[in-house]
Design a protein around this motif. Sequence first.
Motif, PDB file in Angstrom:
ATOM      1  N   GLU A   1      45.309  44.546  42.394  1.00 15.28           N
ATOM      2  CA  GLU A   1      46.292  43.560  42.859  1.00 15.28           C
ATOM      3  C   GLU A   1      45.933  42.161  42.374  1.00 15.28           C
ATOM      4  O   GLU A   1      46.820  41.331  42.116  1.00 15.28           O
ATOM      5  N   SER A   2      44.634  41.903  42.235  1.00 15.43           N
ATOM      6  CA  SER A   2      44.181  40.563  41.817  1.00 15.43           C
ATOM      7  C   SER A   2      44.278  40.350  40.311  1.00 15.43           C
ATOM      8  O   SER A   2      44.028  39.245  39.831  1.00 15.43           O
ATOM      9  N   GLY A   3      44.599  41.407  39.554  1.00 12.65           N
ATOM     10  CA  GLY A   3      44.777  41.252  38.117  1.00 12.65           C
ATOM     11  C   GLY A   3      43.658  41.796  37.259  1.00 12.65           C
ATOM     12  O   GLY A   3      43.649  41.581  36.048  1.00 12.65           O
ATOM     13  N   MET A   4      42.699  42.519  37.835  1.00 13.70           N
ATOM     14  CA  MET A   4      41.646  43.119  37.029  1.00 13.70           C
ATOM     15  C   MET A   4      42.232  44.133  36.049  1.00 13.70           C
ATOM     16  O   MET A   4      43.256  44.757  36.315  1.00 13.70           O
ATOM     17  N   THR A   5      41.557  44.303  34.923  1.00 16.62           N
ATOM     18  CA  THR A   5      42.015  45.237  33.899  1.00 16.62           C
ATOM     19  C   THR A   5      41.689  46.674  34.292  1.00 16.62           C
ATOM     20  O   THR A   5      40.925  46.929  35.235  1.00 16.62           O
ATOM     21  N   LEU A   6      42.237  47.613  33.535  1.00 17.33           N
ATOM     22  CA  LEU A   6      41.994  49.032  33.788  1.00 17.33           C
ATOM     23  C   LEU A   6      40.504  49.351  33.744  1.00 17.33           C
ATOM     24  O   LEU A   6      39.972  50.027  34.633  1.00 17.33           O
ATOM     25  N   GLU A   7      39.814  48.871  32.740  1.00 18.10           N
ATOM     26  CA  GLU A   7      38.391  49.162  32.620  1.00 18.10           C
ATOM     27  C   GLU A   7      37.589  48.473  33.718  1.00 18.10           C
ATOM     28  O   GLU A   7      36.634  49.047  34.258  1.00 18.10           O
ATOM     29  N   GLU A   8      37.950  47.256  34.081  1.00 19.39           N
ATOM     30  CA  GLU A   8      37.256  46.560  35.168  1.00 19.39           C
ATOM     31  C   GLU A   8      37.437  47.315  36.498  1.00 19.39           C
ATOM     32  O   GLU A   8      36.486  47.451  37.269  1.00 19.39           O
ATOM     33  N   CYS A   9      38.645  47.812  36.741  1.00 17.52           N
ATOM     34  CA  CYS A   9      38.894  48.578  37.965  1.00 17.52           C
ATOM     35  C   CYS A   9      38.114  49.885  37.961  1.00 17.52           C
ATOM     36  O   CYS A   9      37.555  50.287  38.991  1.00 17.52           O
ATOM     37  N   ARG A  10      38.070  50.546  36.812  1.00 16.56           N
ATOM     38  CA  ARG A  10      37.326  51.805  36.725  1.00 16.56           C
ATOM     39  C   ARG A  10      35.842  51.581  37.015  1.00 16.56           C
ATOM     40  O   ARG A  10      35.217  52.325  37.784  1.00 16.56           O
ATOM     41  N   MET A  11      35.266  50.567  36.386  1.00 18.14           N
ATOM     42  CA  MET A  11      33.842  50.292  36.575  1.00 18.14           C
ATOM     43  C   MET A  11      33.541  49.902  38.026  1.00 18.14           C
ATOM     44  O   MET A  11      32.527  50.318  38.589  1.00 18.14           O
ATOM     45  N   LEU A  12      34.410  49.113  38.622  1.00 24.62           N
ATOM     46  CA  LEU A  12      34.241  48.746  40.025  1.00 24.62           C
ATOM     47  C   LEU A  12      34.292  49.993  40.905  1.00 24.62           C
ATOM     48  O   LEU A  12      33.463  50.173  41.809  1.00 24.62           O
ATOM     49  N   GLY A  13      35.267  50.872  40.645  1.00 26.81           N
ATOM     50  CA  GLY A  13      35.387  52.091  41.437  1.00 26.81           C
ATOM     51  C   GLY A  13      34.141  52.945  41.367  1.00 26.81           C
ATOM     52  O   GLY A  13      33.688  53.494  42.386  1.00 26.81           O
ATOM     53  N   GLU A  14      33.565  53.075  40.185  1.00 33.34           N
ATOM     54  CA  GLU A  14      32.339  53.856  40.043  1.00 33.34           C
ATOM     55  C   GLU A  14      31.195  53.218  40.816  1.00 33.34           C
ATOM     56  O   GLU A  14      30.360  53.919  41.407  1.00 33.34           O
ATOM     57  N   ARG A  15      31.174  51.885  40.853  1.00 34.88           N
ATOM     58  CA  ARG A  15      30.131  51.180  41.602  1.00 34.88           C
ATOM     59  C   ARG A  15      30.287  51.430  43.105  1.00 34.88           C
ATOM     60  O   ARG A  15      29.298  51.640  43.820  1.00 34.88           O
ATOM     61  N   VAL A  16      31.526  51.422  43.589  1.00 39.05           N
ATOM     62  CA  VAL A  16      31.767  51.691  45.010  1.00 39.05           C
ATOM     63  C   VAL A  16      31.373  53.123  45.359  1.00 39.05           C
ATOM     64  O   VAL A  16      30.747  53.377  46.392  1.00 39.05           O
ATOM     65  N   VAL A  17      31.714  54.069  44.500  1.00 41.08           N
ATOM     66  CA  VAL A  17      31.348  55.470  44.748  1.00 41.08           C
ATOM     67  C   VAL A  17      29.833  55.615  44.865  1.00 41.08           C
ATOM     68  O   VAL A  17      29.326  56.279  45.772  1.00 41.08           O
ATOM     69  N   LYS A  18      29.100  54.995  43.958  1.00 39.43           N
ATOM     70  CA  LYS A  18      27.633  55.100  43.985  1.00 39.43           C
ATOM     71  C   LYS A  18      27.031  54.445  45.222  1.00 39.43           C
ATOM     72  O   LYS A  18      25.926  54.808  45.641  1.00 39.43           O
ATOM     73  N   ALA A  19      27.758  53.489  45.801  1.00 39.73           N
ATOM     74  CA  ALA A  19      27.254  52.765  46.972  1.00 39.73           C
ATOM     75  C   ALA A  19      27.712  53.390  48.281  1.00 39.73           C
ATOM     76  O   ALA A  19      27.480  52.817  49.353  1.00 39.73           O
ATOM     77  N   THR A  20      28.351  54.566  48.212  1.00 38.24           N
ATOM     78  CA  THR A  20      28.982  55.160  49.386  1.00 38.24           C
ATOM     79  C   THR A  20      28.459  56.572  49.637  1.00 38.24           C
ATOM     80  O   THR A  20      28.320  57.366  48.703  1.00 38.24           O
ATOM     81  N   ALA A  21      28.187  56.881  50.897  1.00 40.58           N
ATOM     82  CA  ALA A  21      27.755  58.225  51.275  1.00 40.58           C
ATOM     83  C   ALA A  21      28.374  58.592  52.614  1.00 40.58           C
ATOM     84  O   ALA A  21      28.507  57.750  53.505  1.00 40.58           O
TER      85      ALA A  21
END
Length: 329
Positions: A162-182
């Motif tokens: 929603e803030s305007g991040m690119t496809l690759e930026e969103c993908r990388m962020l999502g992977e970071r959230v997954v790794k930080a979540t259990a």
Amino acid sequence: MKKFINSVDTLLDESLRGFALAHADIVRLNPAPRFVCRTAPAQPGKVALISGGGSGHEPLHSGFVGHGMLDAACPGQIFTSPTPDQMLAAAQAVDQGGGILFIVKNYAGDVMNFEMAAEMLDIPNAGILVDDDVSIPEHSSSGRRGVAGTTIVEKIVGAAAESGMTLEECRMLGERVVKATASMGVALKSCTVPALGRPSFELADDELELGVGIHGEKGRERIALTTAGNIVERLASTIDDALKPAQGQRALLHINGLGATPLLELYLIYDLARLFWDQRGVSVTRSLVGNFTTSLDMSGCSITLTLLDDEMTRLWDAPVHTAALRWNC
């Protein structure tokens, strides 16, 4: 089996019609192929987020369609993956020129069908695989399942898009959230799938199942019924061992009901889990309690911990307006 139902064959379509009517200001339903998308299109150039999976986990995923989260959700039949044609049609309907980001829970059918859709799609696309269930060994043949942490991923990445991040930026962020979540769940009673007409597994009155999935799967261990404190200690210790948060680490604590557990008990679980991490120096700065990733009428809950940084905290707090989550809008 006692359920509000006309027919097993029509249950999903009737439920989705009701959902779309009740939230017509936010979503619209495309009946064939079946998907739910935003009523108001997103801004041009925005990355479009699409998720989906078998029904029976409501409000996941359709309840998270709207500003600040998903652009579309593809519901399959109960506990059954949606088909590639649903995903293709949804992607074509919500594409705004920024590409398509698929958020996929790690179940074989979901993964296979989303991969097929991605291969057939003539729009730039990427995927995030959610595998937060630490009741499964890390190096198991099928990997860890995607469970309640999916809500966290969809919210944080949805705000980023929603803030305007690119496809690759969103993908990388999502992977970071997954790794930080259990996450890890527990059941006091199994769910009843309408087509089956009986519980997917049986538990005696003095038993509970640790490490259950969200499709009525048995857990990794059956133990004698014990106090809420002992249950939280087992779940939280497994999560803590997986994430190994440092003292002073900020975190989001999510207590998720599996469908039939009252809020009275969920807030008790939150209190105990909060105490567990407070005693270990983890700073719980954000919270979410309620039924968000359910398993039909299963009696039980799951605990999810996400380790936060400044960016993830800002995106969690960003405005969201969906049927199931809404704040700062």
